[in-house]
Design an enzyme around this catalytic site. Sequence first.
Site, mmCIF file in Angstrom:
data_model
loop_
_atom_site.group_PDB
_atom_site.id
_atom_site.type_symbol
_atom_site.label_atom_id
_atom_site.label_comp_id
_atom_site.label_asym_id
_atom_site.label_seq_id
_atom_site.Cartn_x
_atom_site.Cartn_y
_atom_site.Cartn_z
ATOM 1 C CE LYS A 57 -21.562 22.518 -99.830
ATOM 2 N NZ LYS A 57 -21.116 21.224 -99.291
ATOM 3 N NE ARG A 89 -22.299 13.534 -99.899
ATOM 4 C CZ ARG A 89 -22.358 14.738 -99.346
ATOM 5 N NH1 ARG A 89 -23.542 15.325 -99.160
ATOM 6 N NH2 ARG A 89 -21.271 15.364 -98.956
ATOM 7 C CE1 TYR A 95 -53.732 33.294 -106.405
ATOM 8 C CE2 TYR A 95 -51.563 33.484 -105.381
ATOM 9 C CZ TYR A 95 -52.448 33.809 -106.396
ATOM 10 O OH TYR A 95 -52.042 34.633 -107.398
ATOM 11 C CG MET A 135 -43.775 34.412 -107.991
ATOM 12 S SD MET A 135 -43.957 34.555 -109.767
ATOM 13 C CE MET A 135 -44.779 33.028 -110.174
HETATM 14 C C1 LIG Z 1 -20.722 21.285 -97.910
HETATM 15 C C2 LIG Z 1 -19.573 20.547 -97.355
HETATM 16 C C3 LIG Z 1 -18.922 20.979 -96.181
HETATM 17 C C4 LIG Z 1 -19.464 22.101 -95.312
HETATM 18 O O1 LIG Z 1 -20.524 21.610 -94.522
HETATM 19 P P1 LIG Z 1 -21.253 22.522 -93.415
HETATM 20 O O2 LIG Z 1 -22.211 21.587 -92.775
HETATM 21 O O3 LIG Z 1 -21.941 23.606 -94.161
HETATM 22 O O4 LIG Z 1 -20.212 23.033 -92.523
HETATM 23 C C5 LIG Z 1 -17.761 20.332 -95.807
HETATM 24 N N1 LIG Z 1 -17.289 19.285 -96.511
HETATM 25 C C6 LIG Z 1 -17.902 18.813 -97.609
HETATM 26 C C7 LIG Z 1 -17.334 17.652 -98.336
HETATM 27 C C8 LIG Z 1 -19.071 19.418 -98.070
HETATM 28 O O5 LIG Z 1 -19.691 18.932 -99.143
#
Ligand SMILES: *Cc1c(COP(=O)(O)O)cnc(C)c1O
Length: 361
Positions: free
Chosen positions: A35, A131, A257, A305
């Site tokens: 992702k 969540r 800065y 930047m």
């Molecule tokens: C992002 C995610 C993972 C991977 O987590 P890592 O800590 O990067 O290994 C696995 N399962 C779900 C549901 C996630 O959202």
Amino acid sequence: MSRPTEILIHRRALLENCQLAKRLSPSSNLVAVVKADAYGHGVQAIAKTLASEVDMFAVSSLEEAITLRNAGIAAPVLLLEGCFSADEYSIVSQLNVELVVHNQQQVAMLAKSELVNPVNVWLKIDTGMHRLGIAPENTVYYYEQLNKLKQVNKVVLTTHLASADSQDSTFTEMQLRRFEQAIEPLNQDCEKSIGNSAGLLAWPSSRSDWNRPGIMLYGLTPFDYSHIHGDQLRPVMSFLSQVIAIRSIENGESVGYGNTWTAERPSRIATVAAGYGDGYPRTAKSGTPVLVNGQRASLAGRVSMDMISIDVTDIKQVGVGDEVELWGQRLHANEVAKWADSIGYELVTRMPKRTKRRLVD
Ligand SMILES: *Cc1c(COP(=O)(O)O)cnc(C)c1O
């Protein structure tokens, strides 16, 4: 020629990290989590490199799944948050995409959709992270509902661990127990998926039919202080730039800065062509380590930047054009992240498009 700021993506390191994930749980299937543009590494190169090694990819949106298909990736792809609207289901079923289902609205949308092929559904159970997911006591109800739908091929049972990165956590054991209790009445051989990287690395009982590592594939440890298999992980991203200016300043002169850093001795200051517009965190404090020609220097003053200034007083022979590593294989992103009140995950994932990525062996 162009601005010398770039990210190297180390192919071999990625493959080695993937091999470690497989060795830890040889009889499991591997879902590579890619992702957010493969945690900022560039999803096309990452997915192509891993395509022959993993069983599935996981992303957060249908757009990300389509990017994988357009890159020629044929493996199944899992949507970790499922679909967001009713129109997505028919596309999902055409693209060999699998779905998390975590609430009643998603079940209802799925039940109403016209699909070319039935889909594989991952029923998410909320075992304590609060969540996403259904309440554990509703597992049988949801499972039976889903199994009756003509739109569903099979149901995988899944949950997500909230604090597997903490070794002394009894919370993980509690989540694992709740998961087992929730699925026990089903009394059948359902496929299961529990562990992320921290689970896979540190919690053998979270290893199951489908492990879902993300960060460890990129060579970063999810652990803060411990080093569980940390020495076996090799960072995949190197964030590099160069020294583009160098000067000597007097004791008492300030840098950058807001004049937030002041020399306490006659100092040598090198200017590096990387700033927050390139993905270097603006929250990094003076003192953050930076490697120049492989030697440690430290950030002096605020991040701009396009540039940072570093104190190279204690390093010999620094010149314009010298190589700088902001993080990578010699300077761990997690170490830099601590100086920026962040974590390695965020540093690599926030890399902007502007910064060129180059695939190397
Ligand atoms: C992002 C995610 C993972 C991977 O987590 P890592 O800590 O990067 O290994 C696995 N399962 C779900 C549901 C996630 O959202």
